[in-house]
Write a protein that holds these residues in place. Structure first.
Motif, short mmCIF file in Angstrom:
data_model
loop_
_atom_site.label_atom_id
_atom_site.label_comp_id
_atom_site.label_asym_id
_atom_site.label_seq_id
_atom_site.Cartn_x
_atom_site.Cartn_y
_atom_site.Cartn_z
N ASP A 184 -12.81 55.40 -52.29
CA ASP A 184 -12.58 54.65 -51.06
C ASP A 184 -13.45 55.19 -49.93
O ASP A 184 -13.00 55.35 -48.78
CB ASP A 184 -11.10 54.71 -50.66
CG ASP A 184 -10.19 54.09 -51.72
OD1 ASP A 184 -10.62 53.10 -52.36
OD2 ASP A 184 -9.09 54.61 -51.93
N ASN A 185 -14.70 55.54 -50.32
CA ASN A 185 -15.70 56.05 -49.37
C ASN A 185 -15.31 57.38 -48.74
O ASN A 185 -15.78 57.74 -47.66
CB ASN A 185 -15.98 55.01 -48.27
CG ASN A 185 -17.36 55.19 -47.67
OD1 ASN A 185 -18.31 55.55 -48.38
ND2 ASN A 185 -17.48 54.96 -46.37
N LYS A 186 -14.44 58.13 -49.42
CA LYS A 186 -14.04 59.45 -48.93
C LYS A 186 -14.18 60.45 -50.06
O LYS A 186 -13.96 60.13 -51.24
CB LYS A 186 -12.59 59.43 -48.42
CG LYS A 186 -12.37 58.52 -47.22
CD LYS A 186 -10.90 58.51 -46.81
CE LYS A 186 -10.68 57.59 -45.63
NZ LYS A 186 -9.24 57.54 -45.23
N ASN A 228 -18.19 63.70 -44.63
CA ASN A 228 -18.63 62.75 -45.65
C ASN A 228 -20.12 62.86 -45.94
O ASN A 228 -20.79 61.86 -46.25
CB ASN A 228 -18.28 61.32 -45.23
CG ASN A 228 -17.71 60.50 -46.37
OD1 ASN A 228 -17.18 61.06 -47.33
ND2 ASN A 228 -17.81 59.19 -46.28
N LYS A 280 -16.16 60.49 -55.14
CA LYS A 280 -15.99 59.73 -53.90
C LYS A 280 -15.10 58.54 -54.20
O LYS A 280 -15.39 57.74 -55.10
CB LYS A 280 -17.34 59.26 -53.38
CG LYS A 280 -17.36 58.92 -51.90
CD LYS A 280 -18.80 58.77 -51.41
CE LYS A 280 -18.82 58.67 -49.88
NZ LYS A 280 -20.21 58.60 -49.37
#
Length: 578
Positions: free
Chosen positions: A548-550, A532, A546
């Motif tokens: 859902d923070n992925k 990440n 990016k």
């Protein structure tokens, strides 16, 4: 009565040239004018070609006209700058076969670096200009322009704007007019513009423009539509359509000939209305001239010299008080980006990584100036990257220029970059120029150029070898790199910018939108391996985001170029399973 078809303005222009009996059509592609000559090329009766730049195109057109052929030359507004040298003089020489110059302005700068108004060129060069308001008029005005050119012995401008070029309306189709080549007669007093002959021809030009101004009062392309005399509007081109939509009952003087202006017609119209408005996009050309005649008008006091007009704008600025309309809401802007898989992206990534500065140029690669790549520092006009790079070197010295490169595309290099490279060699420069060779003229829709090996008609021709060309003018350091191999590009940039000699790096890979030979397998993020870190986001690929923070790769956008996989330090970007 002919058949009726729905046509783009640019297609209608091409049809007009065909119906008018044109023999030759020449252009350099430039949005919004590009499709004109592409459509012309579909007519076997007309010879059509791309030239390396607009100056060459106009000179070819002048030669064709002098020899007796009806000829059309097309370009966008900034292309007229390039063609200005022959343009001003052909106004003096006049024509033999009709010579029509199509210029497409770009209010709103949809695909241009400025909003210049080509009507100024018509006034300055003493060349008449027509401006249609829809596709039907685009076709008919081209035919009128050819007749006018031969009647008055002058080139004639036909001005389009983006909305006319790229909008569709009904056009009535007619047969081609049989126009034989006019006889050629040697006449050096008319066609050789040495000072003594030019002085005589200047007098001819002034007399011609005076006569055309008088005739404009009765010209069929200028029309008066009398309605409610409390409001009168003088307008032309696509703004006429907005006027008719917003003020359907108003009295309107629609100018089809925008230079020279019909003074008597305008004065007579002004006397019949209570309040007179001038509705013209960009500069107050009508307004200033009409005010100079002592006629009271409202124009730029309530309108604007910037951008395109619209029905909403006229509602807000002219009709709001009487109709009680609200101010229109602005739509959000979507910035353009380089395509997924664009070969230019890898070069910009390396330049950003190495903290190199770059003089940029006109092309789809200009988008590399935007974050996150921020790959170029300047963009002025076609070919300027090479010449400006040399100027920076001579102003700041050899050590300073080692942190700079020039960026230019293959078509733009042929257009006007070669002479700048000659200048670097001739004046003992050490600059490094990177030619982004994607084997097409990408920014205007994938037209061929002298380096692609195909003519406008699709015929095979000699391929201009950029390596041989660079070496022939004295560049000994020429290397070709694959922009999808970051290590190769990085090594080349480091080594060539360190040399105290001029260098050319050719980053060669086909435009992703044209590459049909390579099988594209999309990539994905292995979330178990991904740290990440966001490194993959630094190349600015629209397929990577990016969520859902992925990190996520959209497989419907991914072209499978593999650049992201090459820069991922953790091997987290892998090909989709087959």
């Amino acid at each position: 009565m002919g058949n009726k078809r729905l046509m783009l303005g640019n297609e209608a222009v091409a049809r007009g040239a065909y119906e008018a009996g044109a023999t030759v059509a020449v252009a350099y592609p430039g949005t919004p004018s590009t499709e004109i000559t592409e459509f012309v090329a579909t007519y076997d009766d007309i010879y059509a070609q791309w030239s390396p730049n607009e100056k060459v195109a106009l000179e070819v057109g002048i030669g064709s006209s002098v020899s007796g052929a009806r000829t059309m030359v097309a370009m966008k507004h900034v292309g007229v700058n390039v063609a200005a040298d022959p343009l001003f003089t052909v106004a003096y020489t006049g024509v033999n076969g009709g010579l029509v110059i199509l210029v497409a302005d770009d209010p709103g700068m949809h695909s241009s670096q400025n909003e210049q108004d080509s009507r100024y060129y018509a006034r300055s060069a003493h060349i008449p200009m027509l401006e249609p308001s829809d596709s039907h008029e685009a076709k008919e005005f081209v035919k009128e322009a050819f007749d006018m050119s031969e009647k008055y012995d002058t080139p004639v401008f036909v001005r389009l704007t983006t909305r006319i070029s790229h909008s569709q309306s009904i056009v009535e189709i007619h047969d081609r007019k049989d126009v034989p080549l006019k006889p050629y007669h040697k006449d050096f007093k008319k066609n050789v513009m040495m000072p003594a002959m030019a002085r005589v021809r200047h007098v001819v030009v002034e007399k011609r423009m005076h006569q055309m101004a008088e005739d404009a009062n009765h010209c069929a392309v200028n029309t008066v539509e009398m309605g409610d005399t409390s409001i009168g509007v003088i307008t032309s081109g696509v703004p006429y359509q907005y006027v008719k939509e917003v003020l359907p009952g108003a009295s309107v003087l629609k100018l089809g000939m925008v230079h020279p202006l019909p003074k008597q017609l305008i004065e007579d119209f002004a006397k019949k209305v209570d309040q007179l408005y001038i509705v013209e996009e960009l500069e107050p050309i009508f307004e200033e001239q009409i005010k100079s005649w002592g006629i009271d008008v409202l124009g730029k006091e309530i309108l604007t010299v910037q951008g395109e007009y619209s029905a909403n704008l006229l509602e807000e600025r002219i009709a709001k008080n009487s109709l009680g309309l609200d101010t229109p809401k602005q739509l959000p802007v979507r910035p353009p980006v380089m395509c997924p898989g664009c070969p230019h992206r890898g070069v910009y990534y390396i330049l950003h990584k190495l903290k190199k500065h770059a003089t940029g140029d006109i092309g789809c690669y200009t988008l590399g100036a935007l974050p996150p790549l921020e790959g170029i520092d300047t963009c002025v006009c076609m070919g300027a990257s090479v010449s400006m790079l040399h100027g920076i070197e001579k102003a700041r010295g050899k050590e300073f220029i080692k942190d700079w490169v020039g960026i230019i595309g293959d078509s733009t290099f042929v257009h006007s970059g070669i002479t700048g490279l000659v200048d670097i060699v001739y004046n003992k420069g050490i600059s490094t120029v990177i030619i982004l060779d994607n084997s097409t003229t990408g920014m205007t829709g994938h037209q061929d150029n002298p380096a692609t090996g195909r003519t406008l008609k699709g015929e095979a021709t000699h391929v201009l070898n950029l390596v041989d060309l660079a070496m022939s003018i004295g560049i000994t350091n020429v290397r070709v790199v694959n922009p999808f191999k970051p290590e190769e590009v990085e090594l080349a940039v480091k080594e060539e910018t360190a040399k105290e000699e001029p260098s050319v790096i050719i980053a060669s890979a086909p435009c992703e939108l044209l590459d049909r030979k390579t099988k594209r397998i999309p990539y994905r993020i292995d979330l178990d391996t991904c740290k990440n870190c966001g490194m993959c986001m630094r190349i600015g690929c629209p397929a990577i985001s990016k969520q859902d923070n992925k990190m996520f790769i959209n497989d419907t956008l991914c072209s499978g170029c593999g650049l992201c996989a090459k820069i991922c330090k953790f091997g987290a970007i892998v090909k989709e399973a087959q």
